[in-house]
Design an enzyme around this catalytic site. Structure first.
Site, short mmCIF file in Angstrom:
data_model
loop_
_atom_site.label_atom_id
_atom_site.label_comp_id
_atom_site.label_asym_id
_atom_site.label_seq_id
_atom_site.Cartn_x
_atom_site.Cartn_y
_atom_site.Cartn_z
NE ARG A 20 41.23 41.08 32.44
CZ ARG A 20 41.84 41.77 32.43
NH1 ARG A 20 43.08 41.76 32.53
NH2 ARG A 20 41.73 43.02 31.90
CB THR A 83 41.55 52.24 27.30
OG1 THR A 83 42.99 51.93 26.43
CG2 THR A 83 41.17 51.33 28.49
CG ASN A 382 12.85 43.06 85.83
OD1 ASN A 382 13.92 43.01 85.80
ND2 ASN A 382 12.33 41.92 85.78
C1 UD1 Z 1 44.71 49.12 31.29
C2 UD1 Z 1 45.78 49.72 30.50
C3 UD1 Z 1 47.29 49.28 30.91
C4 UD1 Z 1 47.14 49.73 32.63
C5 UD1 Z 1 46.00 49.01 33.38
C6 UD1 Z 1 45.89 49.65 34.71
C7 UD1 Z 1 44.98 50.19 28.23
C8 UD1 Z 1 45.11 49.54 26.71
N1 UD1 Z 1 45.70 49.33 29.17
O1 UD1 Z 1 44.79 47.82 31.14
O2 UD1 Z 1 48.17 50.04 30.25
O3 UD1 Z 1 48.41 49.09 33.17
O4 UD1 Z 1 44.80 49.55 32.58
O5 UD1 Z 1 44.75 49.12 35.52
O6 UD1 Z 1 44.61 51.23 28.40
N2 UD1 Z 1 37.31 50.21 29.18
C9 UD1 Z 1 36.07 50.82 28.55
N3 UD1 Z 1 36.05 50.48 27.38
C10 UD1 Z 1 36.78 49.79 26.61
C11 UD1 Z 1 37.81 49.06 27.39
C12 UD1 Z 1 38.08 49.37 28.83
O7 UD1 Z 1 35.51 51.49 29.17
O8 UD1 Z 1 36.34 49.35 25.48
C13 UD1 Z 1 37.40 50.48 30.58
C14 UD1 Z 1 37.09 49.13 31.61
O9 UD1 Z 1 35.69 49.24 32.21
C15 UD1 Z 1 38.34 49.60 32.63
C16 UD1 Z 1 39.12 50.54 32.20
O10 UD1 Z 1 38.83 50.77 30.93
O11 UD1 Z 1 37.47 50.28 33.74
C17 UD1 Z 1 40.61 49.59 31.86
O12 UD1 Z 1 40.37 48.42 31.12
P1 UD1 Z 1 40.97 47.03 31.46
O13 UD1 Z 1 40.29 46.15 30.46
O14 UD1 Z 1 40.84 46.93 32.72
O15 UD1 Z 1 42.24 47.44 30.82
P2 UD1 Z 1 43.73 46.62 31.66
O16 UD1 Z 1 43.91 45.53 30.93
O17 UD1 Z 1 43.43 46.76 33.23
MG MG Z 2 41.92 46.88 34.54
#
Ligand code: UD1
Ligand code: MG
Length: 457
Positions: A20, A83, A382
């Site tokens: 994004r 995550t 100066n």
């Molecule tokens: C996530 C949470 C959401 C929370 C939000 C807060 C989950 C499923 N959702 O959503 O409930 O409200 O954070 O910020 O956990 N990442 C990895 N590997 C992956 C996917 C993500 O390392 O396969 C890392 C990303 O780099 C990031 C973090 O995990 O630093 C969160 O991932 P992101 O995609 O930003 O999740 P959100 O949609 O923000």
């Molecule tokens: Mg996030």
């Protein structure tokens, strides 16, 4: 006897693409207050008790390693499957080293160490498998929604926005994405995750329902300072995080005794230190490894970068980069101090002056329209308006030495290498190509000596 303190390890998730952001740079390396976003989250995790947090990296992992270095340990997630999957990648690295695992995201740069500490403390006193951080706010920002059996009742589940019903979307308690887990429970529970319906990802957030289904209580710590929950998923969030972080830095300086006349137009990196009773006027940017002493007046309209400033200086409307300024110095407006400019006590630099790799000794003055490059200027010299050191012959940079008490007339060209002796003078418009002995007046083009100065026959 108190029980042994549980071993805490922090795990920062940073493997996601950050789609994004629409950027070639990995999201967590976008700068905030002068340093990559991820370093803010890392600093908080370190201060909360793990000297070397573990980073889960994947997308552009090499760039992240290069930016962070030894401050973190690394595990790789080769495919970004969510995550929950990201946390599971750290099992082998952490399972024998931790009793508690603090999991947080590298895209949450405003979370403070003290909050992480409180979360860890809460879990230390909680019998259930983990404690999570939540926040109540009207703008959901794409966060997961917290489902409770009844208002104020036990937490039942986290529903991701993509999977939520319209009723669930109206919930204002949100998941911050930061949790403290009992390690043994975490490693076994991760095996029970299954891919989500809509996205097919393994959601860490599903661990809440897994715990609740097994009859275990999940605790939630509600964050009262919503600003800390600013997560960065888009460039709009990045600007919001920058504004919040910037004000936090300014507030810190103000509480420590620095006057900031107009916070709205003052930009100071997290790495800068400023002494007491210094006044920062509007439209000023101070960056990098800059250290500023006491009782200075800086701005309006200054940019200061990687510089050291002493006490009692007045710096007005100027660019100051890689410079060292001692005490009681005044500069500007419209001066440019470049790398290696060094102004000793009581120096005066006026408008349209540029200095690079040059020292000005105590009490020396350079009022107008001049350039000094690779020059060593003594005390009480100066430098007349329009003086230029011709320090570059197209191949090499050459030095100019101007000894104590010399007086350089307006529009002098000083062709380096060159030494101007103590107390010597150059006439207006002199083009000086040869060393000038002490107490001698030179004039013309090329400049020649016409007499010894009075009292020095
Ligand atoms: C996530 C949470 C959401 C929370 C939000 C807060 C989950 C499923 N959702 O959503 O409930 O409200 O954070 O910020 O956990 N990442 C990895 N590997 C992956 C996917 C993500 O390392 O396969 C890392 C990303 O780099 C990031 C973090 O995990 O630093 C969160 O991932 P992101 O995609 O930003 O999740 P959100 O949609 O923000
Ligand atoms: Mg996030």
């Amino acid at each position: 006897m108190p029980a042994n303190k549980p071993r805490l390890r922090a795990l920062l998730l940073a493997a996601g693409k950050g789609t994004r952001m629409r950027s070639r740079l990995p999201k967590v390396l976008h700068p905030l207050a002068g340093q990559p976003m991820l370093l803010h989250a890392l600093a908080a995790a370190r201060a909360a008790g793990d000297e070397q947090p573990t980073l889960v990296i994947g997308h552009e992992g090499e760039q992240i390693r290069a930016a962070v270095g030894e401050q973190a340990a690394y595990v790789e997630q080769t495919e970004q499957l969510g995550t929950g999957h990201a946390v599971a990648q750290a099992r082998a690295a952490l399972q024998d080293k931790a009793d508690l695992v603090l999991v947080t995201s590298a895209d949450m740069p405003l979370l403070e160490a003290e909050t992480l500490q409180r979360l860890v403390d809460a879990q230390t006193q909680h019998d259930g498998p983990f404690t999570m951080l939540t926040v109540v706010q009207d703008n959901p920002r794409g966060f997961g929604r917290i489902l409770r059996a009844a208002p104020g009742g036990p937490v039942q589940a986290i529903i991701e926005e993509a999977e939520a019903t319209s009723e669930q979307l109206a919930i204002t308690e949100l998941n911050v994405g930061t949790y403290c887990f009992r390690a043994d429970w975490l490693w076994s529970a991760l095996d029970k995750l299954s891919p989500s319906e809509k996205k097919g990802e393994y959601y860490l957030t599903d661990l809440v329902a897994i715990a609740v289904d097994a009859g275990e209580a999940v605790a939630a710590l509600v964050l009262d300072d919503a600003e800390q929950a600013i997560g960065v998923n888009t460039r709009e969030h990045l600007a919001q995080a920058e504004a919040a972080l910037r004000y936090r830095i300014l507030r810190g300086h103000m509480l420590a005794g620095v006057t900031i006349q107009d916070p709205a137009t003052t930009y100071i990196d997290a790495s800068v230190s400023i002494g007491q009773d210094t006044i920062i006027k509007p439209n000023t940017t101070i960056e990098g490894a800059t250290v500023i002493g006491d009782e200075n007046v800086i701005g309006p309209n200054c940019v200061i970068r990687d510089s050291q400033i002493g006490d009692h200086c007045i710096l007005d409307g100027s660019y100051i980069e890689g410079a060292r300024i001692e005490n009681h110095v005044d500069v500007g407006p419209f001066a440019h101090l470049r790398k290696g400019a060094h102004l000793q006590d009581h120096v005066h630099i006026g408008n349209y002056a540029e200095l690079k790799n040059s020292v000005m000794g105590p009490g020396s003055k350079m009022g107008h329209n001049s350039y000094l490059g690779d020059a060593t200027v003594g005390a009480n010299v100066n430098i007349g308006a329009g003086t230029i050191t011709a320090n570059y012959d197209g191949v090499n940079k050459k030095p100019t030495v101007i000894e104590d008490g010399a007086f350089i007339g307006v529009d002098s060209m000083l062709v380096a290498p060159l030494k101007i002796g103590q107390g010597a003078r150059t006439g207006a418009g002199a083009v000086v190509t040869k060393d000038v002995p002490a107490y001698t007046l030179v004039v013309g083009m090329p400049a020649r000596a016409i007499r010894k100065l009075e009292g020095h026959d």
